[in-house]
Motif scaffolding. Structure first.
Motif, PDB file in Angstrom:
ATOM      1  N   ARG A   2       9.797   1.177  11.774  1.00 19.84           N
ATOM      2  CA  ARG A   2       9.196  -0.107  11.416  1.00 19.84           C
ATOM      3  C   ARG A   2       8.764  -0.062   9.954  1.00 19.84           C
ATOM      4  NH1 ARG A   2       4.322   0.051  14.925  1.00 19.84           N
ATOM      5  NH2 ARG A   2       4.567   2.170  14.247  1.00 19.84           N
ATOM      6  N   ARG A   3       9.285  -1.009   9.183  1.00 20.90           N
ATOM      7  CA  ARG A   3       8.931  -1.089   7.761  1.00 20.90           C
ATOM      8  C   ARG A   3       8.328  -2.466   7.509  1.00 20.90           C
ATOM      9  NH1 ARG A   3      13.753  -0.204   5.246  1.00 20.90           N
ATOM     10  NH2 ARG A   3      13.455   2.036   5.438  1.00 20.90           N
ATOM     11  N   GLY A   4       7.121  -2.477   6.982  1.00 18.79           N
ATOM     12  CA  GLY A   4       6.437  -3.729   6.696  1.00 18.79           C
ATOM     13  C   GLY A   4       6.401  -4.026   5.213  1.00 18.79           C
ATOM     14  N   LEU A   5       6.241  -5.302   4.908  1.00 16.94           N
ATOM     15  CA  LEU A   5       6.081  -5.766   3.525  1.00 16.94           C
ATOM     16  C   LEU A   5       4.720  -6.438   3.416  1.00 16.94           C
ATOM     17  CD1 LEU A   5       7.041  -6.549   0.645  1.00 16.94           C
ATOM     18  CD2 LEU A   5       8.116  -8.570   1.679  1.00 16.94           C
ATOM     19  N   TYR A   6       3.865  -5.895   2.568  1.00 20.92           N
ATOM     20  CA  TYR A   6       2.544  -6.466   2.310  1.00 20.92           C
ATOM     21  C   TYR A   6       2.573  -7.056   0.906  1.00 20.92           C
ATOM     22  CZ  TYR A   6      -2.597  -6.527   1.663  1.00 20.92           C
ATOM     23  OH  TYR A   6      -3.902  -6.884   1.420  1.00 20.92           O
ATOM     24  N   VAL A   7       2.369  -8.363   0.814  1.00 20.59           N
ATOM     25  CA  VAL A   7       2.479  -9.067  -0.460  1.00 20.59           C
ATOM     26  C   VAL A   7       1.102  -9.520  -0.923  1.00 20.59           C
ATOM     27  CG1 VAL A   7       3.509 -11.046  -1.642  1.00 20.59           C
ATOM     28  CG2 VAL A   7       4.777  -9.896   0.173  1.00 20.59           C
ATOM     29  N   GLY A   8       0.810  -9.281  -2.193  1.00 21.85           N
ATOM     30  CA  GLY A   8      -0.435  -9.743  -2.794  1.00 21.85           C
ATOM     31  C   GLY A   8      -0.328  -9.684  -4.307  1.00 21.85           C
ATOM     32  N   ARG A   9      -1.310 -10.270  -4.985  1.00 24.88           N
ATOM     33  CA  ARG A   9      -1.317 -10.193  -6.450  1.00 24.88           C
ATOM     34  C   ARG A   9      -2.050  -8.949  -6.930  1.00 24.88           C
ATOM     35  NH1 ARG A   9      -3.812 -13.916  -9.463  1.00 24.88           N
ATOM     36  NH2 ARG A   9      -5.214 -14.450  -7.772  1.00 24.88           N
ATOM     37  N   GLY A  34       4.392  -5.394  -2.190  1.00 19.26           N
ATOM     38  CA  GLY A  34       4.976  -6.288  -3.181  1.00 19.26           C
ATOM     39  C   GLY A  34       3.892  -6.870  -4.071  1.00 19.26           C
ATOM     40  N   ILE A  35       3.982  -6.586  -5.353  1.00 17.96           N
ATOM     41  CA  ILE A  35       3.016  -7.112  -6.321  1.00 17.96           C
ATOM     42  C   ILE A  35       3.506  -8.478  -6.776  1.00 17.96           C
ATOM     43  CG2 ILE A  35       1.948  -6.805  -8.577  1.00 17.96           C
ATOM     44  CD1 ILE A  35       2.192  -3.812  -8.206  1.00 17.96           C
ATOM     45  N   GLY A  36       2.886  -9.520  -6.243  1.00 21.16           N
ATOM     46  CA  GLY A  36       3.270 -10.878  -6.591  1.00 21.16           C
ATOM     47  C   GLY A  36       2.839 -11.259  -7.996  1.00 21.16           C
ATOM     48  N   ALA A  84      14.549 -15.210  -0.801  1.00 16.39           N
ATOM     49  CA  ALA A  84      15.816 -14.543  -1.128  1.00 16.39           C
ATOM     50  C   ALA A  84      15.622 -13.596  -2.313  1.00 16.39           C
ATOM     51  CB  ALA A  84      16.898 -15.575  -1.436  1.00 16.39           C
ATOM     52  N   HIS A  85      14.842 -14.026  -3.283  1.00 17.92           N
ATOM     53  CA  HIS A  85      14.540 -13.166  -4.433  1.00 17.92           C
ATOM     54  C   HIS A  85      13.824 -11.896  -3.978  1.00 17.92           C
ATOM     55  CE1 HIS A  85      13.103 -11.847  -8.340  1.00 17.92           C
ATOM     56  NE2 HIS A  85      11.865 -11.961  -7.919  1.00 17.92           N
ATOM     57  N   VAL A  86      12.797 -12.054  -3.150  1.00 22.11           N
ATOM     58  CA  VAL A  86      12.045 -10.893  -2.657  1.00 22.11           C
ATOM     59  C   VAL A  86      12.976  -9.952  -1.896  1.00 22.11           C
ATOM     60  CG1 VAL A  86      10.239 -10.136  -1.051  1.00 22.11           C
ATOM     61  CG2 VAL A  86       9.813 -12.061  -2.603  1.00 22.11           C
ATOM     62  N   PRO A  92      14.917  -3.167   2.963  1.00 22.27           N
ATOM     63  CA  PRO A  92      14.837  -4.004   4.166  1.00 22.27           C
ATOM     64  C   PRO A  92      13.493  -3.811   4.872  1.00 22.27           C
ATOM     65  CG  PRO A  92      16.914  -2.809   4.090  1.00 22.27           C
ATOM     66  CD  PRO A  92      16.059  -2.261   2.990  1.00 22.27           C
ATOM     67  N   PHE A  93      12.997  -4.883   5.483  1.00 25.09           N
ATOM     68  CA  PHE A  93      11.709  -4.833   6.175  1.00 25.09           C
ATOM     69  C   PHE A  93      11.795  -5.648   7.449  1.00 25.09           C
ATOM     70  CE2 PHE A  93      11.752  -8.141   2.983  1.00 25.09           C
ATOM     71  CZ  PHE A  93      11.335  -9.263   3.673  1.00 25.09           C
ATOM     72  N   ASP A  94      10.866  -5.356   8.364  1.00 22.70           N
ATOM     73  CA  ASP A  94      10.848  -6.028   9.662  1.00 22.70           C
ATOM     74  C   ASP A  94       9.857  -7.181   9.721  1.00 22.70           C
ATOM     75  OD1 ASP A  94      12.626  -4.033  10.918  1.00 22.70           O
ATOM     76  OD2 ASP A  94      10.925  -2.698  10.575  1.00 22.70           O
ATOM     77  N   THR A  95       8.707  -6.983   9.088  1.00 25.70           N
ATOM     78  CA  THR A  95       7.613  -7.942   9.195  1.00 25.70           C
ATOM     79  C   THR A  95       6.925  -8.068   7.846  1.00 25.70           C
ATOM     80  OG1 THR A  95       7.253  -7.250  11.487  1.00 25.70           O
ATOM     81  CG2 THR A  95       5.475  -8.495  10.454  1.00 25.70           C
ATOM     82  N   VAL A  96       6.491  -9.279   7.544  1.00 25.66           N
ATOM     83  CA  VAL A  96       5.711  -9.529   6.334  1.00 25.66           C
ATOM     84  C   VAL A  96       4.244  -9.635   6.737  1.00 25.66           C
ATOM     85  CG1 VAL A  96       5.244 -11.192   4.480  1.00 25.66           C
ATOM     86  CG2 VAL A  96       7.596 -10.717   5.181  1.00 25.66           C
ATOM     87  N   TYR A  97       3.391  -9.029   5.936  1.00 25.23           N
ATOM     88  CA  TYR A  97       1.945  -9.090   6.142  1.00 25.23           C
ATOM     89  C   TYR A  97       1.329  -9.764   4.926  1.00 25.23           C
ATOM     90  CZ  TYR A  97       2.904  -5.665   9.759  1.00 25.23           C
ATOM     91  OH  TYR A  97       3.404  -5.032  10.863  1.00 25.23           O
ATOM     92  N   THR A  98       0.679 -10.893   5.165  1.00 25.21           N
ATOM     93  CA  THR A  98       0.038 -11.627   4.076  1.00 25.21           C
ATOM     94  C   THR A  98      -0.923 -12.640   4.667  1.00 25.21           C
ATOM     95  OG1 THR A  98       0.405 -12.936   2.062  1.00 25.21           O
ATOM     96  CG2 THR A  98       1.831 -13.414   3.945  1.00 25.21           C
ATOM     97  N   SER A  99      -1.859 -13.067   3.849  1.00 29.41           N
ATOM     98  CA  SER A  99      -2.761 -14.151   4.240  1.00 29.41           C
ATOM     99  C   SER A  99      -2.563 -15.371   3.351  1.00 29.41           C
ATOM    100  CB  SER A  99      -4.217 -13.673   4.158  1.00 29.41           C
ATOM    101  OG  SER A  99      -4.418 -12.630   5.078  1.00 29.41           O
ATOM    102  N   ASN A 100      -1.623 -15.301   2.437  1.00 27.48           N
ATOM    103  CA  ASN A 100      -1.363 -16.409   1.524  1.00 27.48           C
ATOM    104  C   ASN A 100      -0.596 -17.505   2.266  1.00 27.48           C
ATOM    105  OD1 ASN A 100       0.526 -17.894  -0.388  1.00 27.48           O
ATOM    106  ND2 ASN A 100      -0.858 -16.895  -1.834  1.00 27.48           N
TER     107      ASN A 100
END
Length: 168
Positions: A2-9, A34-36, A84-86, A92-100
């Protein structure tokens, strides 16, 4: 795996981010951070460069029990193309984690599972609250990992923030 993507600034990376990542480390085998808005710096909302944020995060997460990858993600001027850019920039990732809310909507529209991890002490641990303390010369160090304090010192971040917040 399981690979997650956590996006934030991560402007700056603070103890709330660290707490979320510690929790995610219990749920996934690998984490992409991911550094937004990686292309924006030296302004009131985005005082730090992508490279400076990479330093903050990698140093603060030294010892995390799972592999992690810190990847800057530039903004795209058309939100409909951002997912698509991300996907083109990260493993590759399974789930995105964010509150945005916007990020949640964009990934959901793309059919990618999104979870909002619980926020840790959100009132005092938001990037906005921490930056405000930094701009006003108030105590901010307790709200970020010690490694972030070190990076901010190395780059003379407080001086930069105070300079860019001046009006002419």
């Amino acid at each position: 795996m399981r690979r997650g993507l956590y996006v934030g600034r991560f402007q700056p990376f603070h103890n709330g981010h660290k707490a979320v990542i510690d929790g995610l480390a219990e749920e996934v085998d690998e984490l992409i951070i991911g550094i937004g808005s990686a292309d924006i710096s030296h302004d009131i909302r985005h005082p730090f460069t992508a490279g400076e944020r990479v330093l903050m995060i990698t140093r603060a997460l030294n010892g995390l029990k799972i592999p992690f990858y810190v990847i800057p993600l530039e903004d795209v001027k058309r939100n409909a193309l951002w997912v698509a850019h991300v996907k083109s920039m990260v493993p590759p990732f399974d789930t995105v984690y964010t509150s945005n809310p916007l990020v949640i909507q964009l990934f959901k529209e793309a059919g990618i599972p999104v979870l909002s991890p619980p926020m840790y002490l959100r009132e005092s641990l938001s990037g906005t609250a921490v930056r405000k303390k930094m701009y006003h010369g108030e105590a901010w160090e307790e709200y970020v990992p010690k490694e972030v304090v070190s990076v901010v010192g190395e780059i003379h971040g407080i001086e930069r923030m105070q300079q860019i917040s001046k009006s002419d």
